[in-house]
Design a protein around this motif. Structure first.
Motif, PDB file in Angstrom:
ATOM      1  N   LYS A   1      42.906  37.645  54.112  1.00  0.00           N
ATOM      2  CA  LYS A   1      43.891  38.113  53.134  1.00  0.00           C
ATOM      3  C   LYS A   1      43.321  38.048  51.705  1.00  0.00           C
TER       4      LYS A   1
ATOM      5  N   LEU B   1      46.845  36.210  41.945  1.00  0.00           N
ATOM      6  CA  LEU B   1      46.504  35.774  43.299  1.00  0.00           C
ATOM      7  C   LEU B   1      46.607  34.255  43.410  1.00  0.00           C
TER       8      LEU B   1
ATOM      9  N   ALA C   1      42.308  41.168  49.084  1.00  0.00           N
ATOM     10  CA  ALA C   1      42.792  41.262  47.703  1.00  0.00           C
ATOM     11  C   ALA C   1      41.633  41.501  46.741  1.00  0.00           C
TER      12      ALA C   1
ATOM     13  N   ALA D   1      52.153  33.239  49.370  1.00  0.00           N
ATOM     14  CA  ALA D   1      51.150  34.164  49.936  1.00  0.00           C
ATOM     15  C   ALA D   1      51.041  33.990  51.440  1.00  0.00           C
TER      16      ALA D   1
ATOM     17  N   TRP E   1      39.542  44.359  42.922  1.00  0.00           N
ATOM     18  CA  TRP E   1      39.133  43.798  41.629  1.00  0.00           C
ATOM     19  C   TRP E   1      38.019  44.573  40.933  1.00  0.00           C
TER      20      TRP E   1
END
Length: 177
Positions: free
Chosen positions: A61, A168, A65, A177, A69
């Protein structure tokens, strides 16, 4: 792994927790070696505001994410080399026992994701400047690899990545999360 709260102080030096509270700067692997503990133990000795610890089960996960970036600094630090590679994290897939990173990036390879037991968001000074990273640790408490927020031409952290990092981190700090 040792108990960082009892990492032995001597007449010449404070305990590891005291050292990190007084000065969180420095190369974590070097600090860990000086105290005879794992790198993860050195990270856990940082004041709480400098770290957010996440179970390794979040590996896929978190890597997913990071794909959004853009270019990051990917570091592998061993006793013999500190390898730094700048580029975007490509999407990954599982196959043949590895989490495989393939794409149009200089960052690629095969990671034993099941060996990742702990992930730590580390926000601390390094060489006198703010530093933000995600550090992925194996069961021995050593870093598998680290992903750092990049800097611009003025050596300032890139604001967009700082925001993504903070969002995050906050999602894991709040347990959502």
């Amino acid at each position: 792994m040792s108990d960082v709260s009892t990492a032995s102080p001597t007449a010449e030096r404070p305990s590891l927790v005291e050292r990190m509270a007084g000065n969180a700067d420095g190369i974590l692997e070097k600090i860990a070696a000086e105290y005879g503990v794992s790198t993860l133990d050195a990270v856990k000795a940082l004041p709480e505001q400098f770290r957010t610890i996440v179970p390794g089960a979040a590996f896929e996960k978190i890597l997913a994410a990071l794909v959004a970036w853009g270019p990051v600094v990917f570091i592998v630090h061993t006793p013999d080399i500190v390898l730094e590679c700048e580029g975007p994290i490509p999407p990954g897939t599982y196959g043949r026992g590895y989490f495989n990173l393939h794409g149009d990036s200089p960052i690629g390879g095969h990671i034993r994701a099941e060996n990742c037991e702990t992930i730590v968001f580390v926000a601390r000074p390094f060489m006198g400047r703010e530093s933000l990273s995600l550090q992925f640790f194996n069961g021995a408490g050593e870093a598998m690899f680290k992903v750092f927020v990049r800097r611009d031409d003025k050596r300032d952290l890139i604001a967009e990545q700082v925001a993504l990092y903070n969002d995050l981190r906050k999602s894991y700090k709040n347990g959502s999360a």
